[in-house]
Design a protein around this motif. Sequence first.
Motif, mmCIF file in Angstrom:
data_model
loop_
_atom_site.group_PDB
_atom_site.id
_atom_site.type_symbol
_atom_site.label_atom_id
_atom_site.label_comp_id
_atom_site.label_asym_id
_atom_site.label_seq_id
_atom_site.Cartn_x
_atom_site.Cartn_y
_atom_site.Cartn_z
ATOM 1 N N LEU A 275 -5.002 -10.969 2.684
ATOM 2 C CA LEU A 275 -3.798 -10.437 2.046
ATOM 3 C C LEU A 275 -4.186 -9.350 1.051
ATOM 4 O O LEU A 275 -3.636 -8.241 1.056
ATOM 5 N N LEU A 279 -3.391 -5.384 1.525
ATOM 6 C CA LEU A 279 -2.493 -4.749 0.564
ATOM 7 C C LEU A 279 -3.172 -3.552 -0.086
ATOM 8 O O LEU A 279 -2.538 -2.548 -0.400
ATOM 9 N N VAL B 96 -5.716 -10.292 -8.534
ATOM 10 C CA VAL B 96 -4.538 -10.602 -7.718
ATOM 11 C C VAL B 96 -3.450 -9.556 -7.923
ATOM 12 O O VAL B 96 -2.798 -9.108 -6.983
ATOM 13 N N ILE B 98 -3.454 -6.311 -9.118
ATOM 14 C CA ILE B 98 -3.591 -4.894 -8.788
ATOM 15 C C ILE B 98 -3.231 -4.610 -7.324
ATOM 16 O O ILE B 98 -2.429 -3.721 -7.063
ATOM 17 N N PRO B 99 -3.767 -5.376 -6.338
ATOM 18 C CA PRO B 99 -3.316 -5.094 -4.969
ATOM 19 C C PRO B 99 -1.840 -5.433 -4.753
ATOM 20 O O PRO B 99 -1.126 -4.695 -4.076
ATOM 21 N N SER B 100 -1.376 -6.555 -5.311
ATOM 22 C CA SER B 100 -0.041 -7.027 -4.889
ATOM 23 C C SER B 100 1.111 -6.303 -5.560
ATOM 24 O O SER B 100 2.239 -6.445 -5.125
ATOM 25 N N ARG B 102 1.200 -3.009 -5.909
ATOM 26 C CA ARG B 102 1.244 -1.619 -5.455
ATOM 27 C C ARG B 102 2.491 -1.348 -4.632
ATOM 28 O O ARG B 102 2.911 -0.208 -4.487
ATOM 29 N N LEU B 103 3.046 -2.394 -4.059
ATOM 30 C CA LEU B 103 4.162 -2.209 -3.132
ATOM 31 C C LEU B 103 5.448 -2.790 -3.695
ATOM 32 O O LEU B 103 5.429 -3.710 -4.498
ATOM 33 N N TYR B 107 5.328 -9.198 -2.608
ATOM 34 C CA TYR B 107 3.958 -9.492 -2.220
ATOM 35 C C TYR B 107 3.247 -10.309 -3.278
ATOM 36 O O TYR B 107 2.396 -11.131 -2.977
ATOM 37 N N ALA B 111 0.954 -13.593 -2.693
ATOM 38 C CA ALA B 111 -0.459 -13.599 -3.094
ATOM 39 C C ALA B 111 -0.705 -14.714 -4.101
ATOM 40 O O ALA B 111 -1.715 -15.419 -4.026
#
Lengths: 291, 307
Positions: A275, A279, B96, B98-100, B102-103, B107, B111
Motif C-alpha cells: 500500500l 501510494l 504512514v 507521507i504516502p497516504s 498525497r492523494l 487512503y 493505511a
Amino acid sequence: MQDFLELAVGAAASGCVYGLLALAYLLMIRPTGIINFAVGEWAMVAAFGGFLLLSKLEWPYPLGMAAVLGFMLLVGWATERIAVRPLVARGAPLIAPILALLGMLVIFREIVSISFPPDPHPVPYAFGIGRLDFGLLGGSYQSFFIIGVTLLVFAATWLFFERTLAGRMFEAVALHRRAAALMGINLFRVTALSFAGGAGAAGLAGLLVSPNISAHYQMGVPLAIQGFTALVIGGVGRVEGALLGGLLLAFAEQLTVRYAPIPSGFAQGVPLLFLMVFLLVRPTGLLKARA
Amino acid sequence: MSVIARWLGPVLLLSGAAFLLSDYHNDVYRKMLLWVALALGYNFLFGICGQVAFSHFAFYGIGAYSVVILLFQFHLPLPLAIVLGVVICVLVALAVAIPSTRLEGFYLALATLALAQLFVVVLNEGGALTGGTSGIANYRLPDIFGVRIRGPWFTAVIVLLVVGTYAVLWRLDRSWFGRACRAVRDNPEAAAAMGVNVARTKVIAFTLTSALAGIAGMVYAFVDNTVNPPIFGIDNAFLLLFMVIVGGAGRHAGAVIGAVLLFLLPFWLSPVVGHHHVLVFGVLVLAAILLQPRGLIGLFDFAKKPS
C-alpha cells in the motif's frame, strides 16, 4: 522451480479471493465514491451463512451457495437503504455514509458474535478434499474451483460494464453524477444495485475462502485490508485491475511466507508495505481508467 | 499569572477527586481520564482536521510498549526512554502519513487500519523483545528523584497529562494551524487556493496527535503495570472513533462527553446486555450520524437555544 509451481495454484486462488473483494470495493466506489469498510464483514456474514446452510443443515452445495449469494444481495441492498440513502438524499458530505457504514460493520460483527459461539466454524469444500494435477501445476479442488468461479464472475462483470445498457449507466454515473442524473438515470437505483453487487462479490469471496480459514467473527478486517490493497495496486478505474492487483498481492504474500526468513505472521505486513509503495510510486494503480 | 490559575484550577479539582476514591474507583477513574486524553487528540485529527485514521490506539500501544521495552529491556533512564518513545511514534507516523496523504480520499484510513492490524501481529511475533502473546508484566515505574509515585498521586500525573493534552490542542485549535486544519477539512481546494499546504497540514496533524497518543500510552503502561497484545487490538480504534462521533466531532467538549459516556456505558449496560455493549455502540453511532451529525454536544446546543 518445482517448489514455486507448487505454490502458484494456491497463491492464484488467494489472489482470486482478494480480487473479488477488490471488485466489491470497486463496484461501490466507482458510482458513489464511497469506500465501504464493511466489505470484510460481508465476507464474514457469507462465511457464516455457508456454515449454517452447508455444514449444519447439509444443503447440497449449489443450492446453499445460491441461497447465501441471494441473501448477500439482500444484505447489500438493505445496508444501502439504512446507512447510505438517507445521508445521500440529505446531501451530507461523503464522509457521513462512510462512517455510517463503519457503524454497520460493528453491528454486523456483533450480531454474528452474539449468534454463534466464538470458536472457528468449519465450512465444507465445494468438491470435497482432493488434488488435481495438470502437468507441473497442481492444487486442491477448492483452489481450482475458486479460480474458475472468479474468472467467471470477472468475465460477467466485464461484459456487464462493456456490453449492457445498465452497465453503461454505471459508467455514466461514475464519470459524472449530475450529468448522468440529467440524462434520466436513476441515481438511487444505481447506488442500490452497486451495493447489492458489492455484497454479492464480497459474500462470494467469503464463501470461497472460508473452507480454508474457517468462519470466524474476526475474519473480516484482514480480508477488508487485503481487498483494498489489491484495489490500490490494480487501480480504481478498471475491473481487470482488481483481479490483477489481487493476484500480485497474493503472490507477494505467499512468496514472503515461503522464502523470507521471518515469522509467518509478518506476512500480514505485506499489504501495508505494498500500500505504502504503491501510494508513493504509482498512486493511480497499475491500470489507468480509460478516458 | 491568570493563565496559570486557569489551568491550575481544573488540575487541582480533577486530581483532588482521586484522593477521595477507593483503589478500584481510582483505577476506573485513571482509565477514563486516559480515554479522555485519547479522544481529545483523536478529535483534533478526525473532528478538526477531518481525517479518518484507525492508528490512534495503535500509537497508544507503540508508546506504551516502547517505554517499557526501553526502560526494562535496554535499561535506559526514564527521561531518555520517554524522548526515544516519542521519536519512535513520530517516525512511524511520518512513514504512514507521507504516502497516504498525497492523494484525495480515504487512503489514510486504509493505511492506518493495516498499520493497526500489523502492530498487533508484531507484538505477538516479537519474541523476547515484546514478550509475545503474554506481553510484558512485573515491572513498576522507576523512582523519580528518589520518590515513588503511586496511588492517587499517579492519578494526579494522569490528570496533568489530560489537562496538558487539552491545553496543547486548545492552543493549536486557536492558532493559524487550527484554522488551516479546519479549512483542509471543509474544503481542501479552497484551503490550497488560500496558500495552505494541504498535504503538509495533514501530515503534521497526524504526526502530532499520534505523538500525543504515544505519550498517553507511556503513562498507561504504568496503570496496570502490564502491556499485552489484546489491549491494543483493533476494536479500541473503532471505539475511539465512536466516542468522538457520538460526543460531537470537532468540539473538545464533545470528545470529553463521548469518551466519558462510552467508557462508563459498559458498566451500566453489563447487567442488561453482558459483553455485547459494542452492538449498542454501533447502533448509537448509526443513530448519531443519521439523526444528529453533531453528536450529543449538538443536542445540548439545540436544547440551550431553541430557534
